[in-house]
Design a protein around this motif. Sequence first.
Motif, mmCIF file in Angstrom:
data_model
loop_
_atom_site.group_PDB
_atom_site.id
_atom_site.type_symbol
_atom_site.label_atom_id
_atom_site.label_comp_id
_atom_site.label_asym_id
_atom_site.label_seq_id
_atom_site.Cartn_x
_atom_site.Cartn_y
_atom_site.Cartn_z
ATOM 1 N N GLN A 46 0.836 -1.216 0.000
ATOM 2 C CA GLN A 46 0.000 0.000 0.000
ATOM 3 C C GLN A 46 0.865 1.258 0.000
ATOM 4 O O GLN A 46 0.416 2.334 -0.375
ATOM 5 N N GLU A 47 2.103 1.120 0.469
ATOM 6 C CA GLU A 47 2.954 2.293 0.666
ATOM 7 C C GLU A 47 3.930 2.524 -0.482
ATOM 8 O O GLU A 47 4.492 3.601 -0.606
ATOM 9 N N ALA A 48 4.180 1.483 -1.284
ATOM 10 C CA ALA A 48 5.219 1.596 -2.323
ATOM 11 C C ALA A 48 4.838 0.742 -3.527
ATOM 12 O O ALA A 48 4.099 -0.244 -3.399
ATOM 13 N N GLY A 49 5.367 1.117 -4.677
ATOM 14 C CA GLY A 49 5.027 0.391 -5.911
ATOM 15 C C GLY A 49 5.724 -0.961 -6.002
ATOM 16 O O GLY A 49 5.200 -1.920 -6.572
ATOM 17 N N PHE A 50 6.927 -1.035 -5.442
ATOM 18 C CA PHE A 50 7.759 -2.233 -5.574
ATOM 19 C C PHE A 50 8.116 -2.715 -4.178
ATOM 20 O O PHE A 50 8.679 -1.961 -3.375
ATOM 21 N N VAL A 51 7.776 -3.961 -3.883
ATOM 22 C CA VAL A 51 7.989 -4.465 -2.517
ATOM 23 C C VAL A 51 9.050 -5.555 -2.471
ATOM 24 O O VAL A 51 8.981 -6.560 -3.178
ATOM 25 N N LEU A 52 10.011 -5.291 -1.624
ATOM 26 C CA LEU A 52 11.157 -6.179 -1.455
ATOM 27 C C LEU A 52 11.102 -6.777 -0.049
ATOM 28 O O LEU A 52 10.926 -6.053 0.933
ATOM 29 N N VAL A 53 11.242 -8.101 0.030
ATOM 30 C CA VAL A 53 11.263 -8.790 1.326
ATOM 31 C C VAL A 53 12.633 -9.441 1.479
ATOM 32 O O VAL A 53 13.075 -10.152 0.571
#
Length: 280
Positions: A46-53
């Motif tokens: 919800q906070e960013a376009g690209f999510v890195l884990v």
Amino acid sequence: MEVVHTIPELREAVARARADGQTIGFVPTMGCLHEGHLSLIRRAKQEAGFVLVSIFVNPTQFGPNEDFSKYPRAFDADQAGCAQAGADLIFAPSTEAFYAADATTTVQVAGVSAGLCGEFRPGHFDGVATVVAMLFNATQADVAIFGRKDLQQLAVIRRLVRDLHFPVRIIAHETIREADGLAMSSRNRYLATDDRKKAAVIPQVLEVARKLAQSGVTDSAQLCSAATRLLAAEPAVRLQYCEIVDLESMAKVPDISGRKCAIAIACHLGATRLIDNLDL
Ligand code: AMP
């Protein structure tokens, strides 16, 4: 969803996302993901376009007698969970790919990391602060999501980011709980069936303190003793600490009036150590 294992691959994937105009959201984890972690990933989306884990069981945050070698690992299930929760990239380095063999740099966040868990896990928060600083540098994330469940860790990270001017926004996400109130944790799976049932007393103890605080009690000693009295009825749950602390400094507060604070608890059931907390 892509999976990478080295820093150059990570940097390249992040550069591609940036070239696409995406902001980078980051969720650091040690894997063995549960619904709490997945909810952090959904929040990141919800906070960013690209999510890195990141999935990395960081050896430097475990003490010599702690559970590093037997910490649960479940990479295949983690990958499926990350993909389902909306992650775009997993960074899962080996220790050798992440730490230089002769690395000598440590980040220490004094004060905030001294009490609570810091007292019983010497060096733990140095390990956490160092690995998170390294991860922030490696990922160049714009925003990072941390769980409130690890209250002191969150305070340490906020201080680290403030003091060292990391260009990353920190978001605290609520604690996700099982149906009986026990905070989800990768370590819950260590619990024997009987102990698992008994562990439900931990969130109950915190609720007792919160209700008392809501009824107007402000004296921390009174709040903690009312809370821990309930634990005495469950001898299988051995209390390590129960403290009321200021949310920002993690300093003990004698009285909660006019302060943002939380009650934090650590217990052992058998060999398993569990922590939890509640804002007051
Ligand atoms: P860990 O894999 O235990 O190092 O946790 C990775 C991140 O997930 C940390 O920011 C934790 O605070 C967060 N986390 C762990 N358990 C929960 C939970 N039950 N609810 C919300 N966040 C959690």
